[in-house]
Each structure stands twice: as C-alpha cells, then as structure tokens.
Design a protein around this motif. Structure first.
Motif, PDB file in Angstrom:
ATOM      1  N   HIS A  26       0.850  -1.186   0.000  1.00 57.31           N
ATOM      2  CA  HIS A  26       0.000   0.000   0.000  1.00 57.31           C
ATOM      3  C   HIS A  26       0.887   1.237   0.000  1.00 57.31           C
ATOM      4  N   SER A  27       0.398   2.310  -0.596  1.00 54.07           N
ATOM      5  CA  SER A  27       1.174   3.543  -0.641  1.00 54.07           C
ATOM      6  C   SER A  27       0.288   4.726  -0.269  1.00 54.07           C
ATOM      7  N   LEU A  28       0.918   5.774   0.208  1.00 64.27           N
ATOM      8  CA  LEU A  28       0.195   6.984   0.582  1.00 64.27           C
ATOM      9  C   LEU A  28      -0.270   7.697  -0.680  1.00 64.27           C
ATOM     10  N   PRO A  29      -1.580   7.906  -0.846  1.00 63.58           N
ATOM     11  CA  PRO A  29      -2.052   8.593  -2.055  1.00 63.58           C
ATOM     12  C   PRO A  29      -1.710  10.080  -2.017  1.00 63.58           C
ATOM     13  N   ASP A  30      -1.449  10.637  -3.176  1.00 68.04           N
ATOM     14  CA  ASP A  30      -1.205  12.079  -3.255  1.00 68.04           C
ATOM     15  C   ASP A  30      -2.512  12.826  -3.017  1.00 68.04           C
ATOM     16  N   LEU A  31      -2.410  14.003  -2.415  1.00 68.13           N
ATOM     17  CA  LEU A  31      -3.594  14.848  -2.294  1.00 68.13           C
ATOM     18  C   LEU A  31      -3.897  15.467  -3.663  1.00 68.13           C
ATOM     19  N   PRO A  32      -5.174  15.641  -3.988  1.00 67.54           N
ATOM     20  CA  PRO A  32      -5.525  16.262  -5.270  1.00 67.54           C
ATOM     21  C   PRO A  32      -5.465  17.793  -5.227  1.00 67.54           C
ATOM     22  N   TYR A  33      -4.833  18.343  -4.195  1.00 66.47           N
ATOM     23  CA  TYR A  33      -4.701  19.793  -4.020  1.00 66.47           C
ATOM     24  C   TYR A  33      -3.537  20.045  -3.076  1.00 66.47           C
ATOM     25  N   LYS A  53       2.019  12.596   7.962  1.00 64.99           N
ATOM     26  CA  LYS A  53       2.415  11.915   9.198  1.00 64.99           C
ATOM     27  C   LYS A  53       1.388  10.865   9.621  1.00 64.99           C
ATOM     28  N   HIS A  54       0.163  11.307   9.891  1.00 64.86           N
ATOM     29  CA  HIS A  54      -0.847  10.382  10.414  1.00 64.86           C
ATOM     30  C   HIS A  54      -1.248   9.313   9.388  1.00 64.86           C
ATOM     31  N   HIS A  55      -1.658   9.761   8.188  1.00 66.00           N
ATOM     32  CA  HIS A  55      -2.063   8.773   7.184  1.00 66.00           C
ATOM     33  C   HIS A  55      -0.872   7.904   6.786  1.00 66.00           C
ATOM     34  N   ALA A  56       0.290   8.505   6.655  1.00 66.86           N
ATOM     35  CA  ALA A  56       1.480   7.739   6.284  1.00 66.86           C
ATOM     36  C   ALA A  56       1.789   6.653   7.316  1.00 66.86           C
ATOM     37  N   THR A  57       1.557   6.953   8.579  1.00 73.50           N
ATOM     38  CA  THR A  57       1.801   5.964   9.641  1.00 73.50           C
ATOM     39  C   THR A  57       0.863   4.772   9.500  1.00 73.50           C
ATOM     40  N   ASN A  60       2.205   2.645   6.587  1.00 68.98           N
ATOM     41  CA  ASN A  60       3.416   1.903   6.950  1.00 68.98           C
ATOM     42  C   ASN A  60       3.104   0.744   7.895  1.00 68.98           C
ATOM     43  N   ASN A  61       2.273   1.025   8.896  1.00 72.34           N
ATOM     44  CA  ASN A  61       1.904  -0.030   9.841  1.00 72.34           C
ATOM     45  C   ASN A  61       1.123  -1.151   9.156  1.00 72.34           C
ATOM     46  N   LEU A  62       0.246  -0.786   8.240  1.00 70.09           N
ATOM     47  CA  LEU A  62      -0.553  -1.782   7.522  1.00 70.09           C
ATOM     48  C   LEU A  62       0.347  -2.706   6.713  1.00 70.09           C
ATOM     49  N   ASN A  63       1.333  -2.140   6.028  1.00 75.94           N
ATOM     50  CA  ASN A  63       2.259  -2.963   5.248  1.00 75.94           C
ATOM     51  C   ASN A  63       3.039  -3.930   6.142  1.00 75.94           C
ATOM     52  N   HIS A  95      -6.251   3.738   6.682  1.00 76.14           N
ATOM     53  CA  HIS A  95      -5.879   3.952   5.282  1.00 76.14           C
ATOM     54  C   HIS A  95      -7.122   4.114   4.401  1.00 76.14           C
ATOM     55  N   ILE A  96      -8.100   3.244   4.596  1.00 72.17           N
ATOM     56  CA  ILE A  96      -9.344   3.333   3.817  1.00 72.17           C
ATOM     57  C   ILE A  96     -10.047   4.670   4.068  1.00 72.17           C
ATOM     58  N   ASN A  97     -10.225   5.010   5.335  1.00 72.82           N
ATOM     59  CA  ASN A  97     -10.987   6.203   5.696  1.00 72.82           C
ATOM     60  C   ASN A  97     -10.345   7.479   5.165  1.00 72.82           C
ATOM     61  N   HIS A  98      -9.036   7.596   5.340  1.00 72.72           N
ATOM     62  CA  HIS A  98      -8.367   8.820   4.895  1.00 72.72           C
ATOM     63  C   HIS A  98      -8.304   8.925   3.374  1.00 72.72           C
ATOM     64  N   SER A  99      -8.176   7.793   2.712  1.00 66.62           N
ATOM     65  CA  SER A  99      -8.163   7.813   1.244  1.00 66.62           C
ATOM     66  C   SER A  99      -9.480   8.345   0.690  1.00 66.62           C
ATOM     67  N   ILE A 100     -10.575   8.075   1.390  1.00 63.26           N
ATOM     68  CA  ILE A 100     -11.876   8.631   1.010  1.00 63.26           C
ATOM     69  C   ILE A 100     -11.954  10.103   1.404  1.00 63.26           C
ATOM     70  N   PHE A 101     -11.508  10.409   2.618  1.00 64.33           N
ATOM     71  CA  PHE A 101     -11.609  11.753   3.188  1.00 64.33           C
ATOM     72  C   PHE A 101     -10.961  12.808   2.301  1.00 64.33           C
TER      73      PHE A 101
END
Length: 222
Positions: A26-33, A53-57, A60-63, A95-101
């Motif tokens: 899994h990778s941290l998605p780029d923000l669209p802004y 920081k938070h989403h990236a953590t 990383n933990n999920l992987n 990861h799921i929640n923030h990717s939607i957020f």
C-alpha cells in the motif's frame, strides 16, 4: 493427478499465499490539491501533518502487519493471525478512511449537491439542512476519536448516517457504502480549532466536494 479435498485445499492455500506474497505494498495517495488549498477552513499545517504523518503511519503499519500476517499464514500460526486482527482493522481502516476523506474535500467545495444525490437527501432526511444538522450532530457526538459518515444502504436503497469509532471502516463494520466521511479525530482540527469540535464541523462544510460524493453515490447505485 490427486483431486482429494485435502490436496485441493492445499493448492488453494498455496495460490492465495503466492498472491499475497506478490502483491504490491500500500502507498500513501497524493492529495488532489496543495496542503494550503483548503484555507481558511482547514489550515496547511493541519493538512500536512494529517496527510504526511498520520495517514502515512497507517500505511506503513498496515504494510508491516500484512507482512507479519503472511508469515503467520505460511507457518499455520493461527494464534498470531488472530492477534494481528486488531492492528489490521485499525491501520487498514485508517488507510481506507483517509483515502476517502481527501477526495471528499476540495478548495472548490461547499454549497449543496445537485441532481440525484440532492433528491435522495431530501427523500431520506427531509431537506439538505436537516441532513446537514443530523450529520453534524452525529459527528459532534462521537465520544473520543472517530468518524461521522453518510453511507448508502444498498439493500434498502437509501442513505443513512452513522458514526464509527477510532478507525473502524464504515463498510467493513456496518455494511454501508461510504459516500462522505468527516474525520473527528483531534489531529484533524486541534491545531486550528483547539478542543472546539463544533467550530471545525461548521467550517468543513465549506470544502465538501459534492462532485466526489455524487460520483460515489451514482457508482454504488449501479
């Protein structure tokens, strides 16, 4: 060639393990802004810390946890598999929640939705203002950390509002398909709004990306 159930199950397990072992991390998605694009409603410092920081953590933990889970599967170590479930739920949900957020927000957001989504909101909540009041109240009322959600109940064909604690993912814990999520963890607002969650929730409506929410609604209706 043996076709007994034991050998068949073994081949299935080996195939599943092979797929898990070859998957991409899994990778941290780029923000669209840009981080500062949602100001003054959500400032750049919050967005940078929240995303990098938070989403990236969580990612990383999920992987790391998935790698440990793969090893436990290979060893047939059921005890470890069970012990890892809570961490997988927490970090996977994060990861799921923030990717939607991130996609639910936009510097060009705010206002009201249009078309079928607006009509569905009026049908299921009476009016857009009543919907907004209810989702805000549910989000304010989350004790501790969690999320307020607008979801779609596919079986009943209607919209529903729900709260999830911590990083529990909406669909995985309620069955509702997530359309709009509002993060009410303190890291989402504390640097700007201190402990006054209602002020943050009042502000966030100015950056809700209704085009994205509508796309999610139309997709899950198919």
């Amino acid at each position: 060639v043996c076709v007994c159930s034991f050998c068949s199950s073994s081949r299935t397990l080996v195939s599943a393990l092979g797929a898990l072992g070859s998957r991409q991390k899994h990778s941290l998605p780029d923000l669209p802004y840009d981080y500062g694009a949602l100001e003054p409603h959500i400032n750049a410092q919050i967005m940078q810390l929240h995303h990098s920081k938070h989403h990236a953590t969580y990612v990383n933990n999920l992987n790391t946890l998935e790698e440990r889970y793969r090893e436990a599967l290979e060893k047939g170590d059921i005890t470890t598999q069970v012990a890892l479930q809570a961490g997988l739920k927490f970090n996977g949900g994060g990861h799921i929640n923030h990717s939607i957020f991130w996609t639910n927000l936009s510097p060009k957001g705010g206002g009201e939705p249009k078309g079928e989504l607006l009509e569905a909101i009026k049908r299921d909540f009476g009016s857009f203002d009543k919907f907004k009041e209810k989702l805000t109240a549910v989000s304010v009322g989350v004790q501790g950390s969690g999320w307020g959600w607008l979801g779609f109940n596919k079986e009943q064909g209607r919209l529903q509002i729900a709260a999830c604690f911590n990083q529990d993912p909406l669909e995985g814990t309620t069955g509702l398909i997530p359309l709009l999520g509002i993060d009410v963890w303190e890291h989402a607002y504390y640097l700007q709004y201190k402990n006054v969650r209602p002020d943050y929730l009042k502000a966030i409506w100015n950056v809700i990306n209704w085009e994205n929410v509508t796309e999610r609604y139309m997709a899950c209706k198919k």
